[in-house]
Write a protein that holds these residues in place. Structure first.
Motif, PDB file in Angstrom:
ATOM      1  N   SER A 103      22.356  -1.646 -78.231  1.00 20.87           N
ATOM      2  CA  SER A 103      23.669  -1.703 -78.519  1.00 20.87           C
ATOM      3  C   SER A 103      24.264   0.012 -78.286  1.00 20.87           C
ATOM      4  CB  SER A 103      23.679  -1.900 -79.919  1.00 20.87           C
ATOM      5  OG  SER A 103      22.932  -0.814 -80.660  1.00 20.87           O
ATOM      6  N   ILE A 104      23.402   0.670 -78.148  1.00 22.17           N
ATOM      7  CA  ILE A 104      23.672   2.288 -77.826  1.00 22.17           C
ATOM      8  C   ILE A 104      24.085   2.604 -76.576  1.00 22.17           C
ATOM      9  CG2 ILE A 104      23.055   4.816 -77.956  1.00 22.17           C
ATOM     10  CD1 ILE A 104      20.856   3.763 -80.370  1.00 22.17           C
ATOM     11  N   VAL A 105      23.210   2.073 -75.679  1.00 22.62           N
ATOM     12  CA  VAL A 105      23.703   2.446 -74.059  1.00 22.62           C
ATOM     13  C   VAL A 105      24.609   1.198 -73.565  1.00 22.62           C
ATOM     14  CG1 VAL A 105      21.554   3.647 -73.850  1.00 22.62           C
ATOM     15  CG2 VAL A 105      21.684   0.906 -73.414  1.00 22.62           C
ATOM     16  N   GLY A 106      24.990   0.260 -74.224  1.00 16.39           N
ATOM     17  CA  GLY A 106      25.790  -0.737 -73.656  1.00 16.39           C
ATOM     18  C   GLY A 106      25.380  -1.723 -72.678  1.00 16.39           C
ATOM     19  N   VAL A 107      23.915  -2.024 -72.697  1.00 15.15           N
ATOM     20  CA  VAL A 107      23.207  -2.640 -71.596  1.00 15.15           C
ATOM     21  C   VAL A 107      22.642  -3.906 -72.431  1.00 15.15           C
ATOM     22  CG1 VAL A 107      21.468  -2.936 -69.886  1.00 15.15           C
ATOM     23  CG2 VAL A 107      22.828  -0.867 -69.902  1.00 15.15           C
ATOM     24  N   PRO A 108      22.957  -5.311 -71.891  1.00 16.60           N
ATOM     25  CA  PRO A 108      22.231  -6.155 -72.744  1.00 16.60           C
ATOM     26  C   PRO A 108      20.694  -6.037 -72.874  1.00 16.60           C
ATOM     27  CG  PRO A 108      23.876  -7.095 -71.260  1.00 16.60           C
ATOM     28  CD  PRO A 108      23.805  -5.633 -70.954  1.00 16.60           C
ATOM     29  N   GLU A 109      20.099  -6.568 -74.034  1.00 15.88           N
ATOM     30  CA  GLU A 109      18.624  -6.521 -74.101  1.00 15.88           C
ATOM     31  C   GLU A 109      18.101  -7.373 -73.014  1.00 15.88           C
ATOM     32  OE1 GLU A 109      17.052  -7.696 -77.994  1.00 15.88           O
ATOM     33  OE2 GLU A 109      18.941  -7.071 -79.139  1.00 15.88           O
ATOM     34  N   LYS A 110      18.225  -8.303 -72.720  1.00 16.84           N
ATOM     35  CA  LYS A 110      17.671  -9.172 -71.564  1.00 16.84           C
ATOM     36  C   LYS A 110      17.766  -8.485 -70.509  1.00 16.84           C
ATOM     37  CE  LYS A 110      17.970 -13.632 -69.470  1.00 16.84           C
ATOM     38  NZ  LYS A 110      18.878 -15.101 -69.090  1.00 16.84           N
ATOM     39  N   THR A 111      18.670  -7.680 -69.843  1.00 16.92           N
ATOM     40  CA  THR A 111      18.742  -6.943 -68.826  1.00 16.92           C
ATOM     41  C   THR A 111      17.837  -6.051 -68.874  1.00 16.92           C
ATOM     42  OG1 THR A 111      21.142  -7.491 -68.409  1.00 16.92           O
ATOM     43  CG2 THR A 111      20.347  -5.675 -67.314  1.00 16.92           C
ATOM     44  N   ILE A 112      17.665  -5.402 -69.869  1.00 23.80           N
ATOM     45  CA  ILE A 112      16.670  -4.106 -69.737  1.00 23.80           C
ATOM     46  C   ILE A 112      15.205  -4.665 -69.790  1.00 23.80           C
ATOM     47  CG2 ILE A 112      15.862  -2.321 -71.557  1.00 23.80           C
ATOM     48  CD1 ILE A 112      18.579  -1.957 -72.683  1.00 23.80           C
ATOM     49  N   ASN A 118      10.196  -6.459 -64.172  1.00 26.73           N
ATOM     50  CA  ASN A 118      10.235  -6.434 -62.550  1.00 26.73           C
ATOM     51  C   ASN A 118       9.652  -5.070 -62.141  1.00 26.73           C
ATOM     52  OD1 ASN A 118      11.241  -9.052 -62.785  1.00 26.73           O
ATOM     53  ND2 ASN A 118      13.436  -8.367 -62.518  1.00 26.73           N
ATOM     54  N   GLU A 119      10.177  -4.156 -62.694  1.00 22.83           N
ATOM     55  CA  GLU A 119       9.626  -2.626 -61.907  1.00 22.83           C
ATOM     56  C   GLU A 119       8.124  -2.437 -62.261  1.00 22.83           C
ATOM     57  OE1 GLU A 119      11.361  -1.619 -60.024  1.00 22.83           O
ATOM     58  OE2 GLU A 119      13.288  -0.756 -60.596  1.00 22.83           O
ATOM     59  N   LYS A 120       7.687  -3.092 -63.650  1.00 17.17           N
ATOM     60  CA  LYS A 120       6.183  -2.936 -63.581  1.00 17.17           C
ATOM     61  C   LYS A 120       5.580  -3.814 -62.431  1.00 17.17           C
ATOM     62  CE  LYS A 120       2.809  -3.439 -67.413  1.00 17.17           C
ATOM     63  NZ  LYS A 120       2.662  -3.690 -69.082  1.00 17.17           N
ATOM     64  N   LYS A 121       5.877  -5.034 -62.317  1.00 13.95           N
ATOM     65  CA  LYS A 121       5.275  -5.796 -61.411  1.00 13.95           C
ATOM     66  C   LYS A 121       5.300  -5.061 -59.969  1.00 13.95           C
ATOM     67  CE  LYS A 121       6.313 -10.438 -63.346  1.00 13.95           C
ATOM     68  NZ  LYS A 121       7.219 -11.566 -63.037  1.00 13.95           N
ATOM     69  N   ASN A 122       6.021  -4.432 -59.959  1.00  8.87           N
ATOM     70  CA  ASN A 122       6.219  -3.823 -58.432  1.00  8.87           C
ATOM     71  C   ASN A 122       5.503  -2.411 -58.524  1.00  8.87           C
ATOM     72  OD1 ASN A 122       7.993  -5.676 -57.582  1.00  8.87           O
ATOM     73  ND2 ASN A 122       9.827  -4.591 -58.103  1.00  8.87           N
ATOM     74  N   GLY A 123       4.890  -2.064 -59.381  1.00  4.73           N
ATOM     75  CA  GLY A 123       3.937  -0.887 -59.638  1.00  4.73           C
ATOM     76  C   GLY A 123       5.030   0.395 -60.071  1.00  4.73           C
ATOM     77  N   MET A 124       6.085   0.288 -60.182  1.00  3.50           N
ATOM     78  CA  MET A 124       7.124   1.345 -60.366  1.00  3.50           C
ATOM     79  C   MET A 124       6.602   2.133 -61.886  1.00  3.50           C
ATOM     80  SD  MET A 124       8.530   1.510 -57.502  1.00  3.50           S
ATOM     81  CE  MET A 124       9.538   2.712 -58.056  1.00  3.50           C
ATOM     82  N   GLN A 125       6.671   3.552 -61.704  1.00  6.40           N
ATOM     83  CA  GLN A 125       6.388   4.394 -63.102  1.00  6.40           C
ATOM     84  C   GLN A 125       7.853   4.862 -63.558  1.00  6.40           C
ATOM     85  OE1 GLN A 125       3.109   7.210 -62.516  1.00  6.40           O
ATOM     86  NE2 GLN A 125       1.813   5.627 -62.214  1.00  6.40           N
ATOM     87  N   PHE A 126       8.776   4.432 -62.744  1.00  7.07           N
ATOM     88  CA  PHE A 126       9.953   5.156 -63.260  1.00  7.07           C
ATOM     89  C   PHE A 126      11.427   4.230 -62.867  1.00  7.07           C
ATOM     90  CE2 PHE A 126      13.861   7.621 -62.605  1.00  7.07           C
ATOM     91  CZ  PHE A 126      13.791   8.825 -63.637  1.00  7.07           C
ATOM     92  N   THR A 127      12.176   4.079 -64.065  1.00  8.50           N
ATOM     93  CA  THR A 127      13.353   3.104 -63.627  1.00  8.50           C
ATOM     94  C   THR A 127      14.474   3.644 -64.660  1.00  8.50           C
ATOM     95  OG1 THR A 127      14.411   0.917 -63.604  1.00  8.50           O
ATOM     96  CG2 THR A 127      12.633   1.413 -65.275  1.00  8.50           C
ATOM     97  N   TYR A 128      15.572   3.996 -64.052  1.00  7.21           N
ATOM     98  CA  TYR A 128      16.758   4.335 -65.028  1.00  7.21           C
ATOM     99  C   TYR A 128      17.085   3.066 -65.723  1.00  7.21           C
ATOM    100  CZ  TYR A 128      17.458   8.718 -62.649  1.00  7.21           C
ATOM    101  OH  TYR A 128      17.453  10.183 -62.206  1.00  7.21           O
ATOM    102  N   ILE A 129      17.551   3.486 -67.052  1.00  4.37           N
ATOM    103  CA  ILE A 129      18.193   2.164 -67.951  1.00  4.37           C
ATOM    104  C   ILE A 129      19.763   2.417 -67.909  1.00  4.37           C
ATOM    105  CG2 ILE A 129      17.942   1.198 -70.342  1.00  4.37           C
ATOM    106  CD1 ILE A 129      15.315   1.042 -68.830  1.00  4.37           C
ATOM    107  N   LYS A 130      19.962   3.528 -68.074  1.00  3.76           N
ATOM    108  CA  LYS A 130      21.496   4.060 -68.226  1.00  3.76           C
ATOM    109  C   LYS A 130      21.528   5.464 -67.898  1.00  3.76           C
ATOM    110  CE  LYS A 130      25.553   3.032 -69.158  1.00  3.76           C
ATOM    111  NZ  LYS A 130      26.585   1.908 -68.527  1.00  3.76           N
TER     112      LYS A 130
END
Length: 572
Positions: A103-112, A118-130
């Motif tokens: 609710s603070i960043v204006g991105v749906p929970e499901k999307t986050i 998905n990024e965890k599956k890809n082995g990523m250690q960094f992803t922007y949320i907003k």
């Protein structure tokens, strides 16, 4: 007795101090051992530290320069922002995290949640949320949840803000998510406004006396330069409002208005409609409807081009202001008939300009022939003007070797060629400025972050196009076009010396002229004896149900702008 009591009291105090000191020492040892134990033996810490560089070098963003109007009003500026990121490998409860920040960043929970998994599956250690959150948004998140083992965090960032929202939007341009200009002045002056980034060392683990996430600056950033434009926000805002009103009145597709100082080439206003909210620029960046039509609209100018041809004919000595031209109402050229609305009879130059007589201009064109091309090029048609405005079109001037007889005829009254509004107003400014073409100017000066002038742009003559004598004769002719009782009274203001010319040009659709799609224009200047301002107004596609001409649609807008300038700017 008293002495003995005093000694006992001192011994008690000393004993208590000793006990407290001992307990403090033991507590420090206990805590130190706990830290050492965690640092050396904790599997969680070992897992985090493993593979970590002791330190990393990160970029410090330089503060992007502002864009100001000529009076210092802010049109664009950068403010501190913060980009929320997550480490998908370290974040143990993405559902809870998403519920806390959504609710603070204006991105749906499901999307986050889906993004983190998905990024965890890809082995990523960094992803922007907003990206580009405000300081208050960051603080709201930190009140709810604190980072644990760097499972999420914030990067310092900047957000570009446009406090005047839509004003001069296509001129100013837009900055993207990565702080790079994507259009307008933001793109043209990207390297100048962006500054020089700094560098800092961030310690990822305990290094000497440094704790994790502490940092040392090794190179300070240098803020970008501020651009002082030639625009006058008050005038710009006024014109945009007038355009909105008249576009609505005529149910038109859009419109352009430009105000230029013919003595310096400074552009005081450059209005485009429709416009858009620069703070939501990403929604409009790829839509051609929101381009800067003042420089990108490639249209057949029609009758507003006639003063260019008249200037060429005077300069070449082919005609004089008093030469008589006969109009029987039509003239045949090869397989084409050129018509006027009525048979005008015999007319001098002032008459044929005022009456916008196509037949007479065909006669002039036939005498000028290739000279029309040469003067069109001297007036800079067919070439981009040397001005730092993004998206400029060149216009099209057909080469004489490709001409037919009909090309000569239509060229003379502004058909079969194309030009931009900026090219058209510059040609009139040249006529008004004793025949000298000035470099159009949208930027007045550059200043560093301390406010010192880094570079000031002076007025610059591109070339002499016509003589001062021809200029004087044309100014008289164009004054007659407005102020004669038979002239364009819709642009006339009693007590003011105004010159100008109307134009109504059919648009080309699928290779043919469309009767129901026209561009109406008026270009005027004042005072005629010593012109200080040239104003172009172009309204695109007034609804065909109206009787829409340059005189009825564009000229009244010109008049309304001049009346405001008369009461606000000319009185200062």
């Amino acid at each position: 007795m008293k002495k003995k009591s005093k000694i006992s009291f001192c011994r008690i105090v000393k004993a208590r101090v000793l006990v407290l000191a001992t307990l403090s020492f033991l507590l420090i040892c206990f805590l130190s051992w706990g830290l050492i134990k965690i640092s050396l033996f904790s599997p969680t810490v070992k897992q985090y530290v493993q593979g970590k560089d002791p330190e990393t070098v990160k970029t410090i963003l330089a503060k992007r320069g502002q864009i100001l109007d000529r009076n210092g009003i802010i049109l664009a500026e950068s403010v501190d922002a913060h980009s929320l990121y997550a480490n998908p490998q370290a974040l143990k409860d993405p559902e809870m995290f998403a519920a806390q920040v959504s609710s603070i960043v204006g991105v749906p929970e499901k999307t986050i949640v889906e993004q983190i998994k998905n990024e965890k599956k890809n082995g990523m250690q960094f992803t922007y949320i907003k990206r580009k959150l405000s300081t208050s948004q960051m603080q709201d998140i930190l009140k709810i949840r604190k980072p644990f083992q760097q499972d999420f965090g914030f990067e310092d960032d900047q957000r570009r803000e446009y406090p005047k929202i839509q004003s001069a939007a296509s001129v100013i341009g837009y900055v993207g998510t990565d702080n790079v200009g994507l259009s307008g002045l933001e793109l043209t002056y990207q390297n100048i406004m962006n500054g020089i980034p700094g560098k800092k060392v961030v310690y990822e683990i305990f290094v000497d006396d440094r704790v994790p996430r502490s940092s040392d600056i090794i190179q300070k950033p240098i803020s970008g330069s501020t651009i002082i434009t030639t625009l006058d926000y008050a005038l710009q805002n006024l014109i945009e409002g007038i355009l909105d009103k008249h576009i609505y009145k005529w149910s038109a597709r859009g419109g352009v208005a430009i105000v230029m100082n013919p003595r310096t080439g400074e552009i005081l206003a450059m209005a485009n409609k429709p416009s858009f909210d620069l703070n939501q620029g990403h929604r409009y960046i790829d839509d051609p409807e929101y381009l800067n039509k003042a420089v990108s609209l490639n249209y057949e100018p029609g009758s507003i081009f006639k003063p260019v041809i008249a200037s060429a004919a005077l300069e070449e000595g082919i005609i004089t202001p008093m030469t008589l031209h006969k109009c029987s109402g039509s003239v045949r050229v090869a397989d084409k008939t050129v018509e006027c609305m009525i048979a005008h009879g015999e007319q001098n130059l002032a008459d044929i300009i005022r009456n916008s007589c196509n037949v007479s201009f065909v006669g002039i064109g036939m005498k000028l022939r290739d000279h029309m091309y040469r003067y069109a090029k001297r007036f800079n048609f067919g070439s981009a003007l040397p001005v730092e405005i993004y998206g400029q079109e060149k216009g099209i001037i057909p080469n004489p070797k490709d001409w037919y007889e009909t090309t000569v005829a239509t060229f003379s009254f502004g058909q079969g060629i194309t030009a931009t509004p900026l090219q058209m107003i510059t040609s009139y400014a040249t006529i008004a400025n004793d025949g000298n073409m000035m470099k159009p100017q949208i930027v007045k000066e550059l200043r560093d972050h301390a406010g010192n002038v880094v570079e000031a742009y002076e007025a610059k003559v591109i070339r002499r196009v016509i003589s001062a004598q021809t200029s004087r004769e044309m100014k008289v002719v164009l004054k007659n076009s407005v102020q004669d009782p038979r002239g364009t009274h819709q642009a006339n203001i009693p007590g003011m010396s105004i010159g100008g010319k109307t134009g109504t040009a059919k648009k080309v659709v699928n290779g043919e002229y469309a009767d129901d799609k026209v561009i109406t224009s008026f270009i005027g200047f004042f005072p005629v004896e010593d012109p200080q301002y040239v104003i172009l107004v172009t309204i695109d596609e007034p609804h065909p149900s109206y009787e829409a001409y340059g005189s009825t649609v564009a000229a009244p807008i010109f008049k309304e702008i001049v009346q405001w300038m008369q009461s606000h700017m000319l009185m200062q």
